[in-house]
Design a protein around this motif. Sequence first.
Motif, PDB file in Angstrom:
ATOM      1  N   PRO A 122      15.185  -5.314  -0.190  1.00 55.85           N
ATOM      2  CA  PRO A 122      14.236  -6.143   0.706  1.00 55.85           C
ATOM      3  C   PRO A 122      15.170  -6.581   2.163  1.00 55.85           C
ATOM      4  O   PRO A 122      14.471  -6.512   3.165  1.00 55.85           O
ATOM      5  N   ASN A 123      16.418  -6.938   1.795  1.00 60.88           N
ATOM      6  CA  ASN A 123      17.022  -7.354   3.054  1.00 60.88           C
ATOM      7  C   ASN A 123      17.109  -6.200   4.157  1.00 60.88           C
ATOM      8  O   ASN A 123      17.425  -6.433   5.119  1.00 60.88           O
ATOM      9  N   THR A 124      17.528  -4.962   3.659  1.00 69.78           N
ATOM     10  CA  THR A 124      17.671  -3.981   4.433  1.00 69.78           C
ATOM     11  C   THR A 124      16.237  -3.493   5.026  1.00 69.78           C
ATOM     12  O   THR A 124      16.546  -3.065   6.375  1.00 69.78           O
ATOM     13  N   LEU A 125      15.217  -3.732   4.598  1.00 68.40           N
ATOM     14  CA  LEU A 125      14.230  -3.288   5.097  1.00 68.40           C
ATOM     15  C   LEU A 125      13.877  -4.322   6.388  1.00 68.40           C
ATOM     16  O   LEU A 125      13.277  -4.197   7.223  1.00 68.40           O
ATOM     17  N   GLU A 149       7.205   2.341  10.689  1.00 66.27           N
ATOM     18  CA  GLU A 149       6.489   3.117   9.681  1.00 66.27           C
ATOM     19  C   GLU A 149       7.196   3.263   8.471  1.00 66.27           C
ATOM     20  O   GLU A 149       6.508   3.258   7.584  1.00 66.27           O
ATOM     21  N   GLN A 150       8.305   3.738   8.656  1.00 66.74           N
ATOM     22  CA  GLN A 150       9.071   3.926   7.463  1.00 66.74           C
ATOM     23  C   GLN A 150       9.391   2.724   6.696  1.00 66.74           C
ATOM     24  O   GLN A 150       9.103   2.657   5.516  1.00 66.74           O
ATOM     25  N   VAL A 151       9.594   1.564   7.309  1.00 65.63           N
ATOM     26  CA  VAL A 151       9.735  -0.010   6.572  1.00 65.63           C
ATOM     27  C   VAL A 151       8.306  -0.160   5.890  1.00 65.63           C
ATOM     28  O   VAL A 151       8.408  -0.633   4.780  1.00 65.63           O
ATOM     29  N   VAL A 152       7.126   0.119   6.696  1.00 67.36           N
ATOM     30  CA  VAL A 152       5.803  -0.243   6.032  1.00 67.36           C
ATOM     31  C   VAL A 152       5.765   0.477   4.803  1.00 67.36           C
ATOM     32  O   VAL A 152       5.256   0.038   3.745  1.00 67.36           O
ATOM     33  N   ARG A 167       3.064  -7.322   4.243  1.00 69.10           N
ATOM     34  CA  ARG A 167       2.019  -7.777   5.029  1.00 69.10           C
ATOM     35  C   ARG A 167       2.725  -8.342   6.360  1.00 69.10           C
ATOM     36  O   ARG A 167       2.283  -8.224   7.583  1.00 69.10           O
ATOM     37  N   ALA A 168       3.872  -8.840   6.368  1.00 69.98           N
ATOM     38  CA  ALA A 168       4.536  -9.395   7.647  1.00 69.98           C
ATOM     39  C   ALA A 168       4.963  -8.006   8.565  1.00 69.98           C
ATOM     40  O   ALA A 168       4.822  -8.143   9.740  1.00 69.98           O
ATOM     41  N   VAL A 169       5.351  -6.739   7.930  1.00 73.93           N
ATOM     42  CA  VAL A 169       5.696  -5.883   8.742  1.00 73.93           C
ATOM     43  C   VAL A 169       4.440  -5.071   8.853  1.00 73.93           C
ATOM     44  O   VAL A 169       4.444  -4.541  10.346  1.00 73.93           O
ATOM     45  N   VAL A 170       3.430  -4.989   8.281  1.00 73.51           N
ATOM     46  CA  VAL A 170       2.200  -4.557   8.934  1.00 73.51           C
ATOM     47  C   VAL A 170       1.677  -5.120   9.974  1.00 73.51           C
ATOM     48  O   VAL A 170       1.359  -4.498  10.779  1.00 73.51           O
TER      49      VAL A 170
END
Length: 183
Positions: A122-125, A149-152, A167-170
């Motif tokens: 998760p920290n990498t993301l 898009e990759q992170v999502v 949800r935060a990334v989206v």
Amino acid sequence: DSYRQVGRISDAIIIEEQVVTDTERVLGPEHPNTLTARGNLASSYWHASSYWQAGRISDAVTIFEQVVTDTERLLGPEHPDTLTARGNLADSYRQVGRISDAITIEEQVVTGIERVLGPEHPNTLIVRGNLADSYWQAGRISDAFTIFEQVVTETERLLGPEYDLTRAVVDALSALAQNPPDA
């Protein structure tokens, strides 16, 4: 953190400054907990720091720079705490408009954190998302969207669509799509 969350920023700063002073006195200025206390004074992981909210931007940047220097020297350049400190410094640079400096650091942090924690941690993301945000602010729209898009995709696959990070990334990707940077 509680004071900060309810808007009592001045009180939060006073307490955080006292924690730094006490930790330095009890554990010494180079103890990892002292470095953490200093970093906490300048920022919280997902929340805006007391210094940012109080308008003490140059103080926050100075503290971040010192925490990075000390953490690298004491723990090494690829220790997770060092990578976190560098990420916080990059975020502070982004906040003050030093986008190029932020990108340089974030690219290094992404490489290091992928090596240390793995590409699916998760920290990498989170770090990849921060890099995408910096790319976005620098006008590198295509690069930003590709990473977001990759992170999502990864957060949905690894954590599920309802996880806070997903949800935060989206939400961030949606906001960016609706608000292109001034170019």
